[in-house]
Design an enzyme around this catalytic site. Sequence first.
Site, PDB file in Angstrom:
ATOM      1  N   LEU A  65       8.938  -8.614  -6.876  1.00  0.00           N
ATOM      2  CA  LEU A  65       9.500  -8.035  -5.643  1.00  0.00           C
ATOM      3  C   LEU A  65       8.387  -7.523  -4.725  1.00  0.00           C
ATOM      4  O   LEU A  65       7.246  -7.361  -5.148  1.00  0.00           O
ATOM      5  CB  LEU A  65      10.455  -6.903  -6.050  1.00  0.00           C
ATOM      6  CG  LEU A  65      11.695  -7.388  -6.828  1.00  0.00           C
ATOM      7  CD1 LEU A  65      12.322  -6.259  -7.622  1.00  0.00           C
ATOM      8  CD2 LEU A  65      12.704  -8.046  -5.905  1.00  0.00           C
ATOM      9  N   PRO A  66       8.724  -7.229  -3.461  1.00  0.00           N
ATOM     10  CA  PRO A  66       7.667  -6.920  -2.481  1.00  0.00           C
ATOM     11  C   PRO A  66       6.876  -5.638  -2.735  1.00  0.00           C
ATOM     12  O   PRO A  66       5.651  -5.636  -2.626  1.00  0.00           O
ATOM     13  CB  PRO A  66       8.418  -6.799  -1.153  1.00  0.00           C
ATOM     14  CG  PRO A  66       9.733  -7.459  -1.370  1.00  0.00           C
ATOM     15  CD  PRO A  66      10.029  -7.364  -2.827  1.00  0.00           C
ATOM     16  N   THR A  96       3.348  -6.319  -7.351  1.00  0.00           N
ATOM     17  CA  THR A  96       2.196  -5.426  -7.147  1.00  0.00           C
ATOM     18  C   THR A  96       2.707  -4.182  -6.434  1.00  0.00           C
ATOM     19  O   THR A  96       3.127  -4.257  -5.272  1.00  0.00           O
ATOM     20  CB  THR A  96       1.125  -6.110  -6.286  1.00  0.00           C
ATOM     21  OG1 THR A  96       0.706  -7.308  -6.936  1.00  0.00           O
ATOM     22  CG2 THR A  96      -0.078  -5.195  -6.086  1.00  0.00           C
ATOM     23  N   LYS A 170      -4.884  -3.813 -11.403  1.00  0.00           N
ATOM     24  CA  LYS A 170      -4.762  -4.668 -10.204  1.00  0.00           C
ATOM     25  C   LYS A 170      -5.424  -3.989  -8.997  1.00  0.00           C
ATOM     26  O   LYS A 170      -6.162  -4.623  -8.235  1.00  0.00           O
ATOM     27  CB  LYS A 170      -3.283  -4.927  -9.937  1.00  0.00           C
ATOM     28  CG  LYS A 170      -2.958  -5.645  -8.652  1.00  0.00           C
ATOM     29  CD  LYS A 170      -3.057  -7.138  -8.771  1.00  0.00           C
ATOM     30  CE  LYS A 170      -2.800  -7.810  -7.428  1.00  0.00           C
ATOM     31  NZ  LYS A 170      -3.054  -9.223  -7.427  1.00  0.00           N
ATOM     32  N   LYS A 245      -2.618  -4.540   1.735  1.00  0.00           N
ATOM     33  CA  LYS A 245      -1.632  -3.854   0.894  1.00  0.00           C
ATOM     34  C   LYS A 245      -2.291  -3.348  -0.400  1.00  0.00           C
ATOM     35  O   LYS A 245      -2.122  -2.194  -0.796  1.00  0.00           O
ATOM     36  CB  LYS A 245      -0.494  -4.818   0.547  1.00  0.00           C
ATOM     37  CG  LYS A 245       0.476  -4.274  -0.481  1.00  0.00           C
ATOM     38  CD  LYS A 245       1.436  -5.332  -1.033  1.00  0.00           C
ATOM     39  CE  LYS A 245       2.154  -4.778  -2.253  1.00  0.00           C
ATOM     40  NZ  LYS A 245       3.086  -5.702  -2.885  1.00  0.00           N
TER      41      LYS A 245
END
Length: 297
Positions: A65-66, A96, A170, A245
């Site tokens: 998902l976003p 992420t 990450k 992001k």
Amino acid sequence: MTRIGFIGLGNMGGPMAVNLAKAGYDVTGFDLSDAARKAAAEGGVRIVDTVAEAAGAGGIVVSMLPDGPVVRKVYMGEHGVIANAAADALMIDCSTIDVDSARAVADAAGPEQAVLDAPVSGGVEGSKAGKLTFMVGGDADAFARAKPLFDVMGKAAVHAGQAGNGQVAKACNNMILGISMLAISEAFTLGEKQGLDPQKLFEISSQASGSCWAMLNHNPVPGLVETAAANRGYTPGFAAGMMWKDLKLAQTAAQQAGVATPLGAEAQALYALFCGQGHEAKDYSGIFRMLRGEDVE
Ligand code: NAD
């Protein structure tokens, strides 16, 4: 046949779900977008109308998902994944997102349920080819249970420790990548302006102490690395908006931990500028052009 519910069938999630279906899993998917649902259905994914139906389809739920707020909304609450999945379900969120959201979702799971945060590296190409790298936070037994799925969707999966640690990994990894890209951009510009052929600097630095992954694989100077986005007008590859992001997520994590990451902060600000100039959809290596005062086109 193992049944899997898959939520979020976009650019990354769609091919991941299709690869699981092709590997013989019975995959039931949900996405808000008609186009995403259609593409996944064509790849063998059975489509349902709600998050709850997908969550209840089997003992395993995967999501892609976003961002953090969407993941919280999809997992928590009466109509969410946690409430509607099996009492002993394994849930794997590959999005992420911020570390806090990942840990909040893991904390909300039932006593026999397990949630793994498993963000990926490898992009859309890696997703299609089943060659993603998963960085995974959460319970070790849950990781072992999820490993066969990671093997289908990816080429590597590393268990990074407690819940949220996949997202920590990450954020750290992509902060290194973003800072590296800026360092390479400055050095190759400096060399060139001082009369050093970029090809010669590449020949030297790629075999010397300045070498790094971004220089060898995503070099922003056209003509140095054949497969780099610089050779195709900076079409992604890895979009600058995604890098921005990830750098913002790294800054959020740094502030929460009380850690000074001044180079990460500077990288975040420079990518904000680059994206603000309308280059969000360009490859992140295009920032090289902005730093030289040139148009990215
Ligand atoms: P995307 O926008 O293509 O896909 C996200 C999907 O989620 C969309 O299809 C959207 O309709 C769906 N969605 C949103 N809200 C939903 C909801 N409430 N219920 C069900 N579905 C919902 O994005 P993407 O490129 O597939 O990225 C997904 C994640 O992967 C992001 O967290 C991104 O940061 C991460 N990621 C992307 C890349 C990349 O190269 N694209 C690389 C590594 C990681």
